[in-house]
Design an enzyme around this catalytic site. Structure first.
Site, PDB file in Angstrom:
ATOM      1  N   HIS A  14       0.853  -1.192   0.000  1.00 34.15           N
ATOM      2  CA  HIS A  14       0.000   0.000   0.000  1.00 34.15           C
ATOM      3  C   HIS A  14       0.886   1.238   0.000  1.00 34.15           C
ATOM      4  CE1 HIS A  14      -3.613  -2.308   2.035  1.00 34.15           C
ATOM      5  NE2 HIS A  14      -3.197  -2.879   0.924  1.00 34.15           N
ATOM      6  N   TYR A  65      10.244   8.313 -18.845  1.00 30.18           N
ATOM      7  CA  TYR A  65      10.649   7.066 -19.504  1.00 30.18           C
ATOM      8  C   TYR A  65      10.583   5.861 -18.572  1.00 30.18           C
ATOM      9  CZ  TYR A  65      15.298   6.599 -17.379  1.00 30.18           C
ATOM     10  OH  TYR A  65      16.316   6.394 -16.489  1.00 30.18           O
ATOM     11  N   HIS A  80      -6.883   0.976  -3.453  1.00 24.33           N
ATOM     12  CA  HIS A  80      -6.299  -0.077  -2.634  1.00 24.33           C
ATOM     13  C   HIS A  80      -4.763   0.019  -2.523  1.00 24.33           C
ATOM     14  CE1 HIS A  80      -6.498  -4.660  -1.602  1.00 24.33           C
ATOM     15  NE2 HIS A  80      -5.404  -4.117  -1.103  1.00 24.33           N
TER      16      HIS A  80
HETATM   17  P1  13P Z   1      -3.300  -9.833   4.660  1.00 25.54           P
HETATM   18  O1  13P Z   1      -2.672  -9.511   6.002  1.00 25.54           O
HETATM   19  O2  13P Z   1      -4.457 -10.772   4.795  1.00 25.54           O
HETATM   20  O3  13P Z   1      -2.252 -10.283   3.691  1.00 25.54           O
HETATM   21  O4  13P Z   1      -3.971  -8.502   4.105  1.00 25.54           O
HETATM   22  C1  13P Z   1      -3.238  -7.335   3.871  1.00 25.54           C
HETATM   23  C2  13P Z   1      -3.681  -6.613   2.652  1.00 25.54           C
HETATM   24  O5  13P Z   1      -2.962  -5.734   2.196  1.00 25.54           O
HETATM   25  C3  13P Z   1      -4.945  -6.950   1.971  1.00 25.54           C
HETATM   26  O6  13P Z   1      -4.990  -6.394   0.700  1.00 25.54           O
END
Ligand code: 13P
Length: 228
Positions: free
Chosen positions: A95, A114, A156
Protein backbone atom coordinates in the site's frame (compact mmCIF):
# COMPACT_ATOMS: atom_id res chain seq x y z
CA UNK A 1 12.19 -28.44 5.85
CA UNK A 2 15.14 -28.66 3.44
CA UNK A 3 17.96 -26.07 3.29
CA UNK A 4 16.75 -24.48 0.01
CA UNK A 5 13.21 -23.95 1.30
CA UNK A 6 14.54 -22.51 4.56
CA UNK A 7 16.80 -20.09 2.66
CA UNK A 8 13.86 -19.00 0.48
CA UNK A 9 11.64 -18.48 3.54
CA UNK A 10 14.36 -16.41 5.23
CA UNK A 11 14.68 -14.26 2.13
CA UNK A 12 10.90 -13.73 2.07
CA UNK A 13 10.93 -12.50 5.68
CA UNK A 14 13.81 -10.16 4.80
CA UNK A 15 11.92 -8.73 1.78
CA UNK A 16 8.75 -8.24 3.88
CA UNK A 17 10.71 -6.29 6.50
CA UNK A 18 12.45 -4.22 3.78
CA UNK A 19 9.05 -3.50 2.24
CA UNK A 20 8.22 -1.62 5.46
CA UNK A 21 11.68 -0.17 6.22
CA UNK A 22 11.96 1.23 2.69
CA UNK A 23 8.73 3.14 3.30
CA UNK A 24 6.60 1.43 0.61
CA UNK A 25 4.36 -0.32 3.12
CA UNK A 26 3.20 -0.05 6.70
CA UNK A 27 1.87 -2.29 9.47
CA UNK A 28 0.47 -5.60 8.32
CA UNK A 29 -0.68 -4.22 4.95
CA UNK A 30 0.70 -5.92 1.85
CA UNK A 31 1.65 -9.54 1.18
CA UNK A 32 4.21 -11.58 -0.72
CA UNK A 33 4.34 -14.91 -2.54
CA UNK A 34 7.02 -16.96 -4.28
CA UNK A 35 6.68 -19.97 -6.58
CA UNK A 36 8.07 -23.04 -4.82
CA UNK A 37 7.96 -26.62 -6.09
CA UNK A 38 4.49 -27.49 -7.39
CA UNK A 39 2.88 -24.63 -5.45
CA UNK A 40 3.94 -21.43 -3.75
CA UNK A 41 4.85 -19.89 -0.41
CA UNK A 42 2.75 -16.95 0.80
CA UNK A 43 2.77 -14.64 3.82
CA UNK A 44 0.19 -15.40 6.51
CA UNK A 45 -2.68 -12.97 7.08
CA UNK A 46 -2.33 -10.13 9.60
CA UNK A 47 1.03 -11.11 11.09
CA UNK A 48 3.39 -8.15 11.70
CA UNK A 49 6.53 -8.55 9.59
CA UNK A 50 8.91 -7.74 12.46
CA UNK A 51 7.78 -10.81 14.39
CA UNK A 52 7.24 -13.06 11.34
CA UNK A 53 9.54 -16.10 11.25
CA UNK A 54 10.46 -18.33 8.28
CA UNK A 55 8.20 -21.13 9.60
CA UNK A 56 5.17 -18.76 9.61
CA UNK A 57 5.11 -18.64 5.81
CA UNK A 58 2.27 -20.69 4.38
CA UNK A 59 2.70 -23.48 1.84
CA UNK A 60 -0.10 -23.33 -0.71
CA UNK A 61 -1.16 -25.36 -3.71
CA UNK A 62 -2.76 -23.97 -6.87
CA UNK A 63 -6.02 -25.68 -5.83
CA UNK A 64 -6.19 -23.30 -2.83
CA UNK A 65 -5.34 -25.87 -0.15
CA UNK A 66 -2.64 -24.91 2.33
CA UNK A 67 -0.44 -26.11 5.18
CA UNK A 68 0.25 -23.92 8.22
CA UNK A 69 -1.19 -20.57 9.33
CA UNK A 70 -4.12 -18.80 7.66
CA UNK A 71 -2.78 -17.47 4.33
CA UNK A 72 -2.97 -13.84 3.23
CA UNK A 73 -6.52 -12.75 2.45
CA UNK A 74 -5.19 -12.01 -1.06
CA UNK A 75 -4.15 -15.60 -1.79
CA UNK A 76 -6.49 -15.67 -4.81
CA UNK A 77 -4.67 -13.01 -6.77
CA UNK A 78 -1.28 -14.44 -5.76
CA UNK A 79 -2.42 -17.91 -6.90
CA UNK A 80 -3.99 -16.67 -10.14
CA UNK A 81 -1.06 -14.42 -11.12
CA UNK A 82 1.53 -17.15 -10.42
CA UNK A 83 -0.58 -19.64 -12.40
CA UNK A 84 -1.12 -17.37 -15.42
CA UNK A 85 2.20 -15.61 -15.53
CA UNK A 86 4.88 -18.22 -16.08
CA UNK A 87 7.37 -15.39 -16.86
CA UNK A 88 7.53 -14.39 -13.17
CA UNK A 89 8.00 -16.17 -9.82
CA UNK A 90 7.16 -13.49 -7.26
CA UNK A 91 4.06 -11.41 -6.50
CA UNK A 92 4.45 -8.44 -4.15
CA UNK A 93 1.51 -6.34 -3.01
CA UNK A 94 1.84 -3.19 -0.91
CA UNK A 95 0.00 0.00 0.00
CA UNK A 96 2.71 2.49 -0.97
CA UNK A 97 1.41 6.01 -0.41
CA UNK A 98 1.86 7.72 -3.80
CA UNK A 99 0.86 4.70 -5.91
CA UNK A 100 -2.21 4.37 -3.70
CA UNK A 101 -2.92 8.11 -4.04
CA UNK A 102 -3.14 7.65 -7.83
CA UNK A 103 -5.15 4.44 -7.37
CA UNK A 104 -7.67 6.36 -5.25
CA UNK A 105 -8.34 8.50 -8.35
CA UNK A 106 -8.27 5.41 -10.64
CA UNK A 107 -5.43 6.97 -12.59
CA UNK A 108 -3.32 5.01 -15.04
CA UNK A 109 0.33 6.13 -15.05
CA UNK A 110 1.08 7.30 -18.60
CA UNK A 111 4.50 7.50 -20.28
CA UNK A 112 5.08 10.99 -18.85
CA UNK A 113 8.56 9.73 -17.81
CA UNK A 114 10.65 7.07 -19.50
CA UNK A 115 10.70 4.96 -16.29
CA UNK A 116 7.05 4.00 -16.89
CA UNK A 117 8.67 1.45 -19.21
CA UNK A 118 10.08 -0.56 -16.27
CA UNK A 119 6.69 -2.26 -15.94
CA UNK A 120 7.00 -3.46 -19.56
CA UNK A 121 4.67 -1.12 -21.47
CA UNK A 122 3.68 2.46 -22.22
CA UNK A 123 1.38 2.66 -19.17
CA UNK A 124 0.98 1.25 -15.68
CA UNK A 125 -2.73 0.48 -15.53
CA UNK A 126 -5.06 0.79 -12.57
CA UNK A 127 -7.23 -2.27 -11.90
CA UNK A 128 -10.92 -1.69 -11.23
CA UNK A 129 -11.89 -1.68 -7.56
CA UNK A 130 -13.22 -4.84 -5.92
CA UNK A 131 -13.38 -5.89 -2.26
CA UNK A 132 -10.06 -7.14 -0.89
CA UNK A 133 -9.62 -10.90 -0.92
CA UNK A 134 -12.23 -11.54 -3.63
CA UNK A 135 -12.05 -13.43 -6.91
CA UNK A 136 -13.29 -10.24 -8.58
CA UNK A 137 -10.23 -8.35 -7.36
CA UNK A 138 -8.01 -11.13 -8.67
CA UNK A 139 -9.72 -11.02 -12.10
CA UNK A 140 -9.36 -7.23 -12.24
CA UNK A 141 -5.68 -7.40 -11.27
CA UNK A 142 -4.90 -10.03 -13.93
CA UNK A 143 -6.57 -7.87 -16.56
CA UNK A 144 -4.55 -4.77 -15.55
CA UNK A 145 -1.35 -6.83 -15.52
CA UNK A 146 -1.66 -7.99 -19.14
CA UNK A 147 1.81 -7.58 -20.70
CA UNK A 148 2.90 -5.67 -17.59
CA UNK A 149 4.89 -6.44 -14.46
CA UNK A 150 3.08 -3.90 -12.28
CA UNK A 151 -0.34 -2.34 -11.81
CA UNK A 152 -2.21 -0.13 -9.41
CA UNK A 153 -5.27 -1.50 -7.61
CA UNK A 154 -8.20 0.94 -7.55
CA UNK A 155 -8.69 2.47 -4.06
CA UNK A 156 -6.30 -0.08 -2.63
CA UNK A 157 -2.54 -0.17 -3.54
CA UNK A 158 -0.16 -1.67 -6.07
CA UNK A 159 1.12 -5.06 -7.27
CA UNK A 160 4.65 -5.62 -8.60
CA UNK A 161 5.93 -8.88 -10.11
CA UNK A 162 9.45 -10.23 -10.47
CA UNK A 163 11.49 -13.16 -11.63
CA UNK A 164 12.90 -13.17 -8.11
CA UNK A 165 12.30 -11.49 -4.75
CA UNK A 166 14.86 -8.68 -5.18
CA UNK A 167 13.46 -7.84 -8.62
CA UNK A 168 9.90 -7.58 -7.27
CA UNK A 169 10.95 -5.30 -4.40
CA UNK A 170 13.02 -3.16 -6.78
CA UNK A 171 10.05 -2.75 -9.12
CA UNK A 172 7.64 -1.90 -6.29
CA UNK A 173 10.01 0.87 -5.12
CA UNK A 174 10.32 2.15 -8.72
CA UNK A 175 6.53 2.20 -9.15
CA UNK A 176 6.22 4.16 -5.92
CA UNK A 177 8.93 6.66 -6.95
CA UNK A 178 7.35 7.11 -10.36
CA UNK A 179 3.94 7.63 -8.74
CA UNK A 180 5.42 10.27 -6.47
CA UNK A 181 6.94 12.12 -9.44
CA UNK A 182 3.63 11.88 -11.33
CA UNK A 183 1.63 13.29 -8.39
CA UNK A 184 4.20 16.10 -8.14
CA UNK A 185 4.13 16.74 -11.93
CA UNK A 186 0.31 16.88 -11.88
CA UNK A 187 0.47 19.92 -9.60
CA UNK A 188 1.67 21.87 -12.69
CA UNK A 189 -1.01 20.32 -14.93
CA UNK A 190 -1.18 17.02 -16.87
CA UNK A 191 2.39 16.46 -18.16
CA UNK A 192 3.05 15.61 -21.83
CA UNK A 193 3.72 11.94 -22.67
CA UNK A 194 6.60 10.41 -24.62
CA UNK A 195 5.46 9.08 -28.02
CA UNK A 196 4.91 5.32 -28.46
CA UNK A 197 7.91 4.86 -30.80
CA UNK A 198 10.21 6.40 -28.17
CA UNK A 199 8.70 4.16 -25.46
CA UNK A 200 9.26 1.13 -27.73
CA UNK A 201 12.97 2.13 -27.90
CA UNK A 202 13.09 2.67 -24.12
CA UNK A 203 11.50 -0.70 -23.33
CA UNK A 204 13.80 -2.50 -25.78
CA UNK A 205 16.85 -0.78 -24.26
CA UNK A 206 15.68 -1.70 -20.74
CA UNK A 207 15.23 -5.33 -21.78
CA UNK A 208 18.64 -5.49 -23.41
CA UNK A 209 20.36 -3.98 -20.37
CA UNK A 210 18.29 -5.79 -17.69
CA UNK A 211 17.82 -2.20 -16.59
CA UNK A 212 18.30 -1.52 -12.91
CA UNK A 213 18.65 -5.18 -12.04
CA UNK A 214 21.95 -6.48 -13.35
CA UNK A 215 24.59 -3.77 -13.76
CA UNK A 216 27.12 -6.34 -14.97
CA UNK A 217 24.78 -7.97 -17.51
CA UNK A 218 26.17 -8.71 -20.99
CA UNK A 219 24.09 -6.17 -22.91
CA UNK A 220 25.74 -3.22 -21.17
CA UNK A 221 28.99 -3.90 -23.04
CA UNK A 222 27.93 -2.04 -26.20
CA UNK A 223 27.12 1.08 -24.21
CA UNK A 224 30.31 1.31 -22.18
CA UNK A 225 33.35 -0.92 -22.04
CA UNK A 226 34.98 -1.80 -18.76
CA UNK A 227 38.64 -0.78 -18.65
CA UNK A 228 40.95 -3.65 -17.74
P1 13P B 1 -3.30 -9.83 4.66
O1 13P B 1 -2.67 -9.51 6.00
O2 13P B 1 -4.46 -10.77 4.79
O3 13P B 1 -2.25 -10.28 3.69
O4 13P B 1 -3.97 -8.50 4.11
C1 13P B 1 -3.24 -7.34 3.87
C2 13P B 1 -3.68 -6.61 2.65
O5 13P B 1 -2.96 -5.73 2.20
C3 13P B 1 -4.95 -6.95 1.97
O6 13P B 1 -4.99 -6.39 0.70
Amino acid sequence: MNEDTLALRRQMVDICRRMNSSGINQGTAGNLSVRDGSGFLITPSSLPYDIMQPEDLVEMDFDGTYVGRRPSSEWRFHRDILRERTDINVVLHCHSVYATTLACHHKTIPSFHYMTGVAGGTTIRCARYATFGTQELSDNALEALQERKACLLGQHGQISLGENLEAALWLAIEVETLSRIYVQALTLGEPPVLPDDEMTRVIEQMRRMSYGLAPDAEGVADVARRRT
